[in-house]
Scaffold this motif. Sequence first.
Motif, short mmCIF file in Angstrom:
data_model
loop_
_atom_site.label_atom_id
_atom_site.label_comp_id
_atom_site.label_asym_id
_atom_site.label_seq_id
_atom_site.Cartn_x
_atom_site.Cartn_y
_atom_site.Cartn_z
N UNK A 415 -70.62 -26.46 53.51
CA UNK A 415 -69.77 -25.22 53.69
C UNK A 415 -70.04 -24.63 52.59
N UNK A 416 -70.07 -23.04 53.03
CA UNK A 416 -69.61 -22.45 52.08
C UNK A 416 -68.40 -22.65 51.70
N UNK A 417 -67.70 -21.76 50.04
CA UNK A 417 -65.77 -22.27 50.53
C UNK A 417 -64.95 -23.28 50.86
N UNK A 418 -66.44 -24.75 50.60
CA UNK A 418 -65.59 -25.63 50.56
C UNK A 418 -65.04 -25.96 49.20
N UNK A 419 -64.30 -26.98 49.26
CA UNK A 419 -62.49 -27.56 48.84
C UNK A 419 -63.74 -28.84 47.74
N UNK A 420 -64.08 -28.39 46.82
CA UNK A 420 -64.60 -29.85 45.38
C UNK A 420 -63.55 -30.10 44.83
N UNK A 421 -63.16 -31.27 44.54
CA UNK A 421 -62.36 -31.51 43.80
C UNK A 421 -63.33 -32.30 42.11
N UNK A 422 -62.46 -32.04 40.90
CA UNK A 422 -63.02 -32.22 39.81
C UNK A 422 -61.87 -33.68 39.47
N UNK A 423 -62.90 -34.50 38.50
CA UNK A 423 -62.14 -35.28 37.87
C UNK A 423 -63.09 -35.13 36.75
N UNK A 424 -62.05 -35.56 35.57
CA UNK A 424 -62.00 -34.70 34.22
C UNK A 424 -61.29 -36.12 33.40
N UNK A 425 -62.42 -36.54 32.24
CA UNK A 425 -62.55 -37.82 32.12
C UNK A 425 -60.72 -37.76 31.02
N UNK A 426 -60.15 -38.45 30.78
CA UNK A 426 -59.21 -38.21 29.50
C UNK A 426 -59.81 -39.17 28.49
N UNK A 427 -61.44 -39.20 28.29
CA UNK A 427 -61.51 -39.96 27.05
C UNK A 427 -61.55 -41.90 27.90
N UNK A 428 -62.31 -42.58 26.92
CA UNK A 428 -62.50 -44.26 27.78
C UNK A 428 -60.74 -45.10 27.58
N UNK A 429 -61.08 -45.86 28.30
CA UNK A 429 -60.19 -45.82 28.61
C UNK A 429 -58.84 -47.03 27.79
N UNK A 430 -58.07 -46.93 27.70
CA UNK A 430 -56.78 -47.33 26.88
C UNK A 430 -56.14 -48.63 27.49
N UNK A 431 -55.71 -49.18 26.40
CA UNK A 431 -54.98 -50.21 27.05
C UNK A 431 -53.93 -50.31 25.50
N UNK A 432 -52.29 -51.04 26.19
CA UNK A 432 -51.29 -51.06 25.43
C UNK A 432 -51.29 -51.76 24.99
N UNK A 433 -51.69 -51.78 23.34
CA UNK A 433 -51.71 -53.13 22.34
C UNK A 433 -49.85 -54.30 22.54
N UNK A 434 -50.50 -54.73 22.36
CA UNK A 434 -49.46 -55.67 22.61
C UNK A 434 -48.88 -56.43 21.17
N UNK A 435 -48.06 -56.94 21.20
CA UNK A 435 -46.82 -57.41 19.73
C UNK A 435 -47.54 -59.12 19.90
N UNK A 436 -48.46 -59.21 18.47
CA UNK A 436 -48.72 -60.53 18.19
C UNK A 436 -48.18 -61.37 16.79
N UNK A 437 -47.02 -60.68 16.76
CA UNK A 437 -46.89 -61.63 15.83
C UNK A 437 -46.18 -62.88 15.85
N UNK A 438 -45.86 -63.50 15.33
CA UNK A 438 -45.14 -65.38 16.06
C UNK A 438 -46.65 -65.91 17.00
N UNK A 439 -47.75 -65.48 17.21
CA UNK A 439 -48.49 -65.84 17.88
C UNK A 439 -49.67 -66.61 16.61
N UNK A 440 -50.42 -67.86 17.16
CA UNK A 440 -51.18 -68.50 16.23
C UNK A 440 -52.52 -67.89 16.28
N UNK A 441 -52.56 -67.18 15.19
CA UNK A 441 -53.64 -66.51 15.01
C UNK A 441 -55.47 -66.58 15.63
N UNK A 442 -55.80 -68.08 15.59
CA UNK A 442 -57.18 -68.61 16.39
C UNK A 442 -56.57 -67.61 17.49
N UNK A 443 -56.00 -67.99 18.78
CA UNK A 443 -55.59 -67.65 19.89
C UNK A 443 -56.06 -65.77 20.29
#
Length: 673
Positions: A415-443
Motif C-alpha cells: 500500500x502507499x505510504x508503507x514503511x520499507x526497511x533498507x539493508x545497507x552493506x557493510x562490505x564483505x564479511x570480516x573475521x577477527x584475525x587470531x593470534x597464531x604465534x607459537x603454533x605449528x606453521x603447517x597447521x
Amino acid sequence: MEIGQRINGRYRILKPVGSGGMANVYLAEDLILERQVAVKLMRYDFRNDESSIRRFKREALASTELIHPNIVSIYDVGQEDDNPYIVMEYIKGTDLKEYIRENYPIPYKKALDIMGQILSAVEYAHQNGLIHRDLKPQNILIDDDDYVKITDFGIAIALSQNSITQTNSLLGSVHYISPEQARGGMATKQSDVYSLGILLFELLTGNVPFDGESAVSIVLKHFQEPIPSIRESDPHIPQALENVVLKATAKEKEQRYQTVQEMADDLETSLSPERADEPKFIPVNTSMEETKQFQPISVDGDTASGKTAETTVIAPVPDADKVQTQPEENKKKKRKKWLIPVLLLLATFAAFLVFLLSGTDDVQVPDVSGMTEAEAVQALMQANLVLGETILESSEEVEEGRVTRTSPAGDSTVKEDAAVDLFISTGKETVEFQDYTGEPFEEARARLTELGFIVEQENESSDTVEAGYIISQDIEAGDEVVPEETTVTLTVSEGRAGFELRDLANYSLRGVQDYVRDHDLNVTVEEAHSDSVPEGQVISQKPEAGTLVYADSHISVVMSLGPEEIQYETIDVTVPIPYKAPEETEQDSSEEQPAEGENGEKENSGEPQETRTPNTIQIFIEDTENNLDSPYRELEITEDTEVTLNLTLEEGTKGRYRIVRDGETIIEEEVEA
C-alpha cells in the motif's frame, strides 16, 4: 551415508544419531585411534550451494579453536567427494530437550548447575569472538553424569543466510530466537543471551514460553508479547530467579545482560536468602511505548499526486469545570449538549479526510539494490513509500554503503505510504584475525587457507621458538579483515642459528680455545701419541668438520703427544744344540749306544773329536733387529754345544729363534718380552 562406509579411509560409519538444518550426524569409529566419534556431514540439498559450503567450513574451523570442558571437541575437518564433514567428540547421553522431557520437574539447584555449565561455555565462545546464533536444547548434550557439552557453534549462520527455506529446521529454532534476529537483524552476543533466557525458562517450567501453529506466529510473539511469568506455573520459584529470566529475555537487547558472565553472576546468587524480597524486574519495551504514524516523505512539499499530505489532530476538549468559574457552571452544561455531537462529527470528518489523503492505492516497491542510501530513499519517496529501519549487514557481492535488499522485497506490491526497511552493506564479511604465534606453521597455514587467506612464509632463526613454529605475523590479533582480500605473512622459526664446524686439524690448544670462545662452544680436550701429527696439535675432533652445530654445543678434540717412546727389552736364551754324526743311521744308533760317563751323560764314541765330521749349524733370530730370512750366526760343532742368544724385543711383543743342523731345522721356539 551407508553403514560401514568409510570417510577418508579412517572413519567407519556405525549408525545415524541425528540430523539438523544443514547436516546429518553419524556415530563412527576412528580406525586409527580406535575410539568412537561423531561425524557431521552436510546434507545433500546444501552441497551445491557455495555459500553454505564456505560457511560450513569456516565455522567448523573456527569451532576447532574452542577448547572448553563444556564444548564438544572438534577432532578433524575435511572433505569427502565434495562433501564437507566435521569429526567431533562423541557424547554418550541425550540432548537437553529429551533430558527436560524425562526429568521435569528439575530441582532448582540442578537446573542452575546445568545452566551454569552452559553459560560458562557460551561466555568462553564470546571471549573468542564466536556467537552461537542457534542456542537451543537440541544443540546441548548431557551425559549420564549430568555433564553438559554444547555443539554446533556458529553453524546456524549458514542456514540463516541461505536462500533455501528449511521450515522443519526453523521450527526447532524459532522458540529460542531473539526479537532482533526475528526481525532480520544481525545476531549479537545479546542474541545468545536471549536464547539462554529461553533455555532457563524451559529448564524451570518444562515448556517454551511461546508456541504456535507456524514458525511465523511464534516469531511474532517473540517481539510482540511479554514473556509469561514462570511464578504463575510454580509459585515456589524465587522472584530473583524469575528476574534472571526476565532480564535475559528483555525485548530490547540494551536492557538484557550485556555479557553472559553478568547473567551467570546474577544466576549464581538467585537462590540466596538475601535476595528473597527482590522486586520483580519489569523491562521497558520502548518499541511498544507509542505508536508512530509514518508520514509520506515529500519532495519540495508535495507528494507524487501533487498534494501535500495533511494530518488533522483533534485535541481533547478541556474539562470546562477546570477552566470555568463556578457561576458559569449552568452555561457550561448547556454548551456541552450541542458541543459533543459537533465534536464527534468533526472527528469523523477529519478521520475521513486523513483516510482520503493517506492514499490507499497499491504501489510496487522499487528495486533499489546496489543504490546508495540517499538514492534508495529518493526512489522510495518517488514511489509514495516511507523509510522504515536502516539495517546494516555484511555482503560478499554488494559494495560497502550500498543497499543489499529491502523488506518488503523489491518488486513486491504494498500500500502507499508503507514503511520499507533498507539493508545497507557493510562490505564483505570480516573475521577477527587470531593470534597464531607459537603454533605449528603447517597447521596455521591450512586453517588460514581454508578461511580464504593467502599465506606467505618467511623463515628466521630463533633461539627460543622451536623449528617449524610461528615467530610472528604481520596482521595483529584482533584486526577485522576480509579473508579473500588479505595476504598474511607468517615468520617461521628455523630453530637456533647454526654454523658449520671448522676443521680443527693441526690447530694448537690455544687456537682451539680461541675458536670455541668466539663461537660459544664447549670443548673437551684429550691427549694421545701420534707418529704423524706433531706434539701439541689436533689429531682428531668430534663432531667432524662441516657438521652443523649451535651455540653451547659440545665438541671434543684429541691433542698429539708426539710419537710414543718405544721400550725395548733384551732377552738372553741359552739353547743346547746336540751333535749328530752324519754317517749314523737309525739302526746304528740303536745298536751302538755310547756308554754313560761318570756324570751320567752319554759319551761319544771312542772316535776322537778331531776326526769327527762336524755339523753345520745355522741360527736364525726374529727380533727388532733381525729376521728369519738370513742367519744370525753360523758355526760347526763336533759335539753337543750350548749357545746363548740375545733377542732385542719391544715390551709386550714376541720374538723367535730357529736352529738348523745340516740343513734340517731341529729347534724353533718363541720368546716373549
